[in-house]
Enzyme design. Structure first.
Site, PDB file in Angstrom:
ATOM      1  N   ARG A  63       0.809  -1.215   0.000  1.00 36.85           N
ATOM      2  CA  ARG A  63       0.000   0.000   0.000  1.00 36.85           C
ATOM      3  C   ARG A  63       0.852   1.279   0.000  1.00 36.85           C
ATOM      4  O   ARG A  63       0.677   2.159  -0.843  1.00 36.85           O
ATOM      5  CB  ARG A  63      -0.902   0.037   1.247  1.00 36.85           C
ATOM      6  N   THR A  64       1.763   1.383   0.975  1.00 35.23           N
ATOM      7  CA  THR A  64       2.455   2.653   1.206  1.00 35.23           C
ATOM      8  C   THR A  64       3.379   3.000   0.044  1.00 35.23           C
ATOM      9  O   THR A  64       3.335   4.113  -0.491  1.00 35.23           O
ATOM     10  CB  THR A  64       3.249   2.579   2.531  1.00 35.23           C
ATOM     11  N   LYS A  91      24.597  -5.074  -0.715  1.00 38.27           N
ATOM     12  CA  LYS A  91      26.064  -5.290  -0.722  1.00 38.27           C
ATOM     13  C   LYS A  91      26.701  -4.755   0.545  1.00 38.27           C
ATOM     14  O   LYS A  91      27.922  -4.741   0.675  1.00 38.27           O
ATOM     15  CB  LYS A  91      26.686  -4.582  -1.924  1.00 38.27           C
ATOM     16  N   ARG A 113      11.069   3.908   4.352  1.00 40.20           N
ATOM     17  CA  ARG A 113      10.620   2.925   5.353  1.00 40.20           C
ATOM     18  C   ARG A 113      11.832   2.141   5.820  1.00 40.20           C
ATOM     19  O   ARG A 113      12.653   1.695   4.994  1.00 40.20           O
ATOM     20  CB  ARG A 113       9.573   1.979   4.762  1.00 40.20           C
ATOM     21  N   HIS A 141       4.156   5.989  11.756  1.00 43.26           N
ATOM     22  CA  HIS A 141       3.703   5.802  10.377  1.00 43.26           C
ATOM     23  C   HIS A 141       2.705   6.939  10.122  1.00 43.26           C
ATOM     24  O   HIS A 141       1.504   6.732  10.061  1.00 43.26           O
ATOM     25  CB  HIS A 141       3.029   4.432  10.252  1.00 43.26           C
TER      26      HIS A 141
HETATM   27  N1   CP Z   1      -0.569  -0.152   5.998  1.00 43.06           N
HETATM   28  C1   CP Z   1       0.646  -0.358   5.446  1.00 43.06           C
HETATM   29  O1   CP Z   1       1.635   0.286   5.810  1.00 43.06           O
HETATM   30  O2   CP Z   1       0.657  -1.308   4.461  1.00 43.06           O
HETATM   31  P1   CP Z   1       1.930  -1.744   3.597  1.00 43.06           P
HETATM   32  O3   CP Z   1       2.889  -2.423   4.526  1.00 43.06           O
HETATM   33  O4   CP Z   1       1.390  -2.649   2.515  1.00 43.06           O
HETATM   34  O5   CP Z   1       2.552  -0.494   3.044  1.00 43.06           O
END
Ligand code: CP
Length: 319
Positions: A63-64, A91, A113, A141
Site C-alpha cells: 500500500r504505502t 552489498k 521505510r 507511520h
Molecule cells: N498499511 C501499510 O503500511 O501497508 P503496507 O505495509 O502494505 O505499506
C-alpha cells in the site's frame, strides 16, 4: 478552520507529534481536493513537474510504497523506487552512504521505510531533501494516521471530541497504533486500547489512553475500531500461546463488533491476517472501511508531496 499562514513547505514529515492541528487540517483539506484529481479520466496535473522523488524501502510494502509512487506520478513528479534487495544496501552499504548517494542525485524528497526507530529522523538530519517517514520500526507511520483521519471524517465523524475510539491487538510493535493514538488524542478523542499484556507497552497509560484487559470493554459503544495486524515479523516468539488462542481471546469477530455503535467505522491498516486478528466475515462487513483507507492513502500522499515540495498554502496551486 485552517489558518491561512500554515505552510508545510520544506518540512520533513517524521511523526504526528511534530504536526500541529492546523497542519493536520491543511493536509486533510488538501487530500480531499486531491481525491478530485484521482477521479478524473486523466489523473495527472503538472504541480510537481521538475521535482524528483525517491522511495527507499528497507521493509516490504504494498500500500504505502505504491501509493507514494502513484501520488508523485499523478502530480507530475519523476519517481524512482529503491528496495533493499535490488540495491547496493544488499552489498552492505550503510544508511548514511545511501542517503548521501541519493543526495548527490539531487532528489527533492526521500520517502523512507526502515525497521529501525529514528531512521527517518537520521536521514532528515543529514539530507537537505524533504524526508517523509513511511514507517520506522515500531515508532511512527504518520501517513497511515492521516489517511485514517480522512477515512473517519468521510464516514461522517467530523469532530473527534468525545468520540470513543478503540485500538485492538499488537500495540507494542505497532507504529500505526502510536501514530493513531497521537493523532486521535491531539484531536480530542477518547482513545481506548486492548491487547495481550505481552503486546502492550509498559508506559501505554502515559500516552493518554484507557487500557483494557478485555477486548469487549474497549469495543463497547465505540465509534471507531482499529484492528492492528499482528506483526509476526517483528515479534519475539512466545508472546501469545498459539494463533488459535489469540483469535479466540483477542480476535475481532461479528459478535464482538456488535458491541460497538451500529455506525462504527472499522479500520485495519492492512495487510490483514484474516482469521487471526480479524475474522473473515468482519473484514468484508458493511462497516469496514479498509479499502477506503487504501484509496485515501493515495490522496494523503499526494497532499504530503504537494505541500512539502511546493509549500502550496492553497489548493488553487494544484493545476
Ligand atoms: N498499511 C501499510 O503500511 O501497508 P503496507 O505495509 O502494505 O505499506
Amino acid at each position: 478552520m485552517t489558518k491561512a499562514n500554515v505552510s508545510l513547505g520544506g518540512k520533513d514529515i517524521l511523526d504526528i507529534a511534530s504536526l500541529s492541528v492546523d497542519e493536520i487540517e491543511l493536509i486533510l483539506k488538501t487530500a480531499a481536493e486531491m481525491k478530485k484529481i484521482m477521479k478524473r479520466d486523466i489523473k495527472k496535473v503538472p504541480s510537481l513537474r521538475g521535482k524528483a522523488i525517491v522511495t527507499l524501502f528497507y521493509e516490504n510494502s504494498t500500500r504505502t510504497r505504491t501509493s507514494f509512487e502513484l501520488a508523485g506520478k499523478y502530480l507530475g513528479a519523476d519517481v524512482v523506487n529503491i528496495t533493499t534487495s535490488s540495491s547496493s544496501v544488499a552489498k552492505g552499504e550503510c544508511l548514511r552512504d545511501t542517503i548521501l548517494t541519493l543526495q548527490s542525485m539531487n532528489f527533492d524528497a526521500i520517502v523512507m521505510r526502515h525497521p529501525m526507530e529514528g531512521a527517518a529522523a537520521y536521514a532528515a538530519k543529514i539530507s537537505p531533501a524533504v524526508v517523509i517517514n513511511a514507517g520506522d520500526g515500531a515508532h511512527a507511520h504518520p501517513s497511515q494516521a492521516l489517511l485514517d483521519l480522512l477515512t473517519i471524517r468521510e464516514d461522517g465523524k467530523k469532530d473527534f471530541k468525545g468520540l470513543k475510539m478503540a485500538i485492538l491487538g499488537d500495540i507494542l510493535y505497532s507504529r500505526v497504533a502510536r501514530s493513531n493514538i497521537a493523532a486521535w488524542t491531539k484531536l480530542g478523542a477518547d482513545v481506548h486500547v486492548a491487547g495481550p499484556v505481552t503486546l502492550m507497552p509498559h508506559d501505554i497509560a502515559s500516552l493518554g489512553v484507557t487500557v483494557h484487559d478485555r477486548i469487549e470493554d474497549a469495543i463497547e459503544g465505540a465509534d471507531v475500531v482499529d484492528v492492528l495486524r499482528i506483526q509476526l515479523e517483528r515479534q519475539k516468539k512466545g508472546l501469545f500461546p498459539t494463533t488459535r488462542e489469540y483469535a479466540r481471546i483477542w480476535g475481532l469477530n461479528e459478535s464482538r463488533l456488535k458491541l460497538a455503535k451500529p455506525d462504527v467505522t472499522l479500520l485495519h491498516p492492512g495487510p490483514m491476517n484474516r482469521g487471526l486478528e480479524i475474522s473473515w466475515d468482519v473484514g468484508y462487513c458493511d462497516n469496514a472501511r479498509i479499502r477506503d483507507e487504501v484509496q485515501n492513502g493515495v490522496a494523503i500522499r499526494m497532499a504530503l508531496e504537494f505541500l512539502t515540495l511546493t509549500g502550496g498554502k492553497h489548493i488553487e496551486n494544484i493545476d
